[in-house]
Write a protein that holds these residues in place. Structure first.
Motif, short mmCIF file in Angstrom:
data_model
loop_
_atom_site.label_atom_id
_atom_site.label_comp_id
_atom_site.label_asym_id
_atom_site.label_seq_id
_atom_site.Cartn_x
_atom_site.Cartn_y
_atom_site.Cartn_z
N THR A 41 34.72 -9.23 -9.71
CA THR A 41 33.58 -10.12 -9.56
C THR A 41 32.30 -9.30 -9.51
OG1 THR A 41 33.73 -10.11 -7.15
CG2 THR A 41 34.92 -11.86 -8.31
N THR A 42 31.20 -9.94 -9.87
CA THR A 42 29.89 -9.29 -9.86
C THR A 42 28.88 -10.26 -9.26
OG1 THR A 42 30.46 -8.12 -11.90
CG2 THR A 42 28.13 -8.20 -11.31
N LEU A 43 27.98 -9.74 -8.44
CA LEU A 43 26.91 -10.52 -7.85
C LEU A 43 25.61 -10.17 -8.55
CD1 LEU A 43 25.53 -12.27 -5.62
CD2 LEU A 43 25.37 -10.17 -4.27
N VAL A 44 24.90 -11.18 -9.02
CA VAL A 44 23.55 -10.98 -9.56
C VAL A 44 22.60 -11.89 -8.80
CG1 VAL A 44 24.22 -10.20 -11.86
CG2 VAL A 44 23.95 -12.62 -11.45
N GLN A 45 21.36 -11.44 -8.67
CA GLN A 45 20.35 -12.21 -7.97
C GLN A 45 19.13 -12.33 -8.87
OE1 GLN A 45 20.18 -9.63 -4.49
NE2 GLN A 45 21.08 -11.29 -3.30
N CYS A 46 18.51 -13.51 -8.85
CA CYS A 46 17.32 -13.76 -9.67
C CYS A 46 16.50 -14.84 -9.00
CB CYS A 46 17.73 -14.15 -11.09
SG CYS A 46 18.79 -15.59 -11.15
N PRO A 47 15.28 -15.05 -9.46
CA PRO A 47 14.46 -16.12 -8.89
C PRO A 47 15.10 -17.49 -9.12
CG PRO A 47 13.10 -14.64 -10.21
CD PRO A 47 14.54 -14.27 -10.46
N ALA A 48 15.11 -18.32 -8.10
CA ALA A 48 15.67 -19.67 -8.23
C ALA A 48 14.90 -20.42 -9.30
CB ALA A 48 15.59 -20.40 -6.89
N GLY A 49 15.61 -21.20 -10.10
CA GLY A 49 14.97 -21.98 -11.15
C GLY A 49 14.91 -21.29 -12.50
N SER A 52 17.83 -16.44 -15.62
CA SER A 52 18.06 -15.00 -15.69
C SER A 52 19.47 -14.61 -15.23
CB SER A 52 17.02 -14.27 -14.85
OG SER A 52 17.27 -12.89 -14.83
N CYS A 53 19.97 -15.24 -14.16
CA CYS A 53 21.31 -14.90 -13.67
C CYS A 53 22.38 -15.25 -14.70
CB CYS A 53 21.61 -15.63 -12.36
SG CYS A 53 20.78 -14.93 -10.92
N VAL A 54 22.24 -16.40 -15.32
CA VAL A 54 23.20 -16.81 -16.35
C VAL A 54 23.13 -15.85 -17.53
CG1 VAL A 54 23.78 -18.65 -17.98
CG2 VAL A 54 23.20 -19.22 -15.63
N GLN A 55 21.93 -15.45 -17.92
CA GLN A 55 21.78 -14.51 -19.02
C GLN A 55 22.40 -13.16 -18.69
OE1 GLN A 55 17.56 -14.45 -19.79
NE2 GLN A 55 17.61 -16.38 -20.92
N GLN A 56 22.22 -12.70 -17.45
CA GLN A 56 22.81 -11.42 -17.04
C GLN A 56 24.33 -11.49 -17.05
OE1 GLN A 56 21.12 -9.50 -13.49
NE2 GLN A 56 19.39 -10.92 -13.69
N LEU A 77 18.31 -17.03 -6.26
CA LEU A 77 19.62 -17.53 -6.65
C LEU A 77 20.60 -16.38 -6.62
CD1 LEU A 77 21.52 -19.70 -7.89
CD2 LEU A 77 20.75 -18.92 -10.13
N ASN A 78 21.71 -16.56 -5.90
CA ASN A 78 22.80 -15.58 -5.83
C ASN A 78 23.95 -16.14 -6.65
OD1 ASN A 78 21.56 -13.86 -3.73
ND2 ASN A 78 21.76 -15.72 -2.53
N LEU A 79 24.37 -15.43 -7.67
CA LEU A 79 25.44 -15.87 -8.55
C LEU A 79 26.55 -14.84 -8.56
CD1 LEU A 79 26.43 -17.89 -10.80
CD2 LEU A 79 25.35 -16.32 -12.42
N ILE A 80 27.74 -15.27 -8.16
CA ILE A 80 28.92 -14.41 -8.22
C ILE A 80 29.75 -14.91 -9.39
CG2 ILE A 80 30.98 -13.60 -7.04
CD1 ILE A 80 29.47 -14.21 -4.38
N TYR A 81 30.07 -14.02 -10.31
CA TYR A 81 30.82 -14.42 -11.49
C TYR A 81 31.94 -13.44 -11.81
CZ TYR A 81 28.32 -10.84 -14.16
OH TYR A 81 27.84 -9.66 -14.61
#
Length: 88
Positions: A41-49, A52-56, A77-81
């Protein structure tokens, strides 16, 4: 009944892994955590709204990924994917 217990055991493992990722999110040198199926898994953080997280995540996985968990805190926004396995 075994199937239900298996589901909860698997869910507990995922939640434990996600909790550990969130706790270690500030550590840039931490090792990846793994889902029960073995995917890292990987955690990415980006400005909410922003997207950028989805693109990363898409760039890191060559397009195909599963969202393990996402949350928004303080405008971030914290996204774990986890990347999907390549089709055989």
């Amino acid at each position: 009944m075994k199937r239900s217990l298996s589901f909860f055991a698997r869910r507990s493992s995922v939640m434990l892994a996600v909790g550990a990722i969130v706790a270690l999110g500030g550590c840039s040198s931490s090792a990846p955590l793994f889902l029960p199926d073995g995917r890292a898994t990987t955690l990415v953080q980006c400005p909410a709204g922003s997207d950028s997280c989805v693109q990363q995540a898409a760039a890191g996985c060559n397009g195909a990924f599963d969202v393990v968990r996402q949350s928004t805190e303080g405008g971030t926004l914290n996204l774990i994917y986890a990347c999907r396995a390549a089709a055989k």
